[in-house]
Design a protein around this motif. Structure first.
Motif, short mmCIF file in Angstrom:
data_model
loop_
_atom_site.label_atom_id
_atom_site.label_comp_id
_atom_site.label_asym_id
_atom_site.label_seq_id
_atom_site.Cartn_x
_atom_site.Cartn_y
_atom_site.Cartn_z
N GLY A 173 17.84 32.85 -2.55
CA GLY A 173 18.90 33.09 -3.52
C GLY A 173 20.22 33.27 -2.80
O GLY A 173 20.27 33.85 -1.71
N VAL A 208 17.15 33.41 -9.13
CA VAL A 208 16.02 33.20 -8.21
C VAL A 208 15.22 34.49 -8.08
O VAL A 208 13.99 34.47 -8.11
CB VAL A 208 16.50 32.69 -6.84
N ARG A 209 15.90 35.62 -7.95
CA ARG A 209 15.21 36.91 -7.85
C ARG A 209 14.33 37.14 -9.08
O ARG A 209 13.19 37.58 -8.97
CB ARG A 209 16.20 38.05 -7.67
N VAL A 217 11.17 34.91 -8.90
CA VAL A 217 10.20 35.47 -7.95
C VAL A 217 9.51 36.69 -8.56
O VAL A 217 8.29 36.82 -8.48
CB VAL A 217 10.88 35.81 -6.61
N TYR A 230 11.25 36.64 -2.10
CA TYR A 230 12.67 36.38 -2.32
C TYR A 230 13.43 36.69 -1.04
O TYR A 230 13.19 37.71 -0.40
CB TYR A 230 13.19 37.24 -3.47
#
Length: 118
Positions: free
Chosen positions: A53, A61-62, A65, A78
């Protein structure tokens, strides 16, 4: 396996595109989650997946994940790419060879911390 996707997805939206910032974010998280699921199916539970990320995609993205972890896939990790100090002197504003070395130097300690048995 390191997955670094999304810098172009969150560039400025052009007039006439079918996305709003919110609908783009939802579609991005959905597609990214599906991509990680496919990687997991293809490469198995023993493969560590690292999702990178940075910039405008970091929180998305976090979240992806975290969703994979919530369904029991603890092999998805992550990693936040701090872009400070990068010159982006590659073609069309991409990272340069110097940047790529700097990113690798930052990423390697994280990879070494993972329980991969490498």
């Amino acid at each position: 396996m390191v997955v670094n996707l999304g810098s172009n997805d969150f560039s400025d939206l052009a007039p006439g595109e079918p996305w709003s910032p919110d609908s783009l974010a939802v579609a991005y998280r959905t597609a990214y989650g599906e991509f990680l699921r496919k990687l997991r199916a293809r490469y198995g539970a023993d493969t560590a997946l690292v999702a990178v990320g940075f910039d405008r995609n970091a929180e998305h993205v976090r979240q992806v994940v975290a969703a994979r972890n919530d369904v029991g896939d603890s092999g998805v990790h992550y990693w936040f790419l701090d872009q400070s100090g990068l010159d982006f002197l590659g073609c069309d504003g991409h990272t340069s060879a110097r940047d790529d070395r700097s990113i690798a130097d930052r990423l390697v300690p994280f990879l070494r911390s993972l329980p991969t048995g490498w």
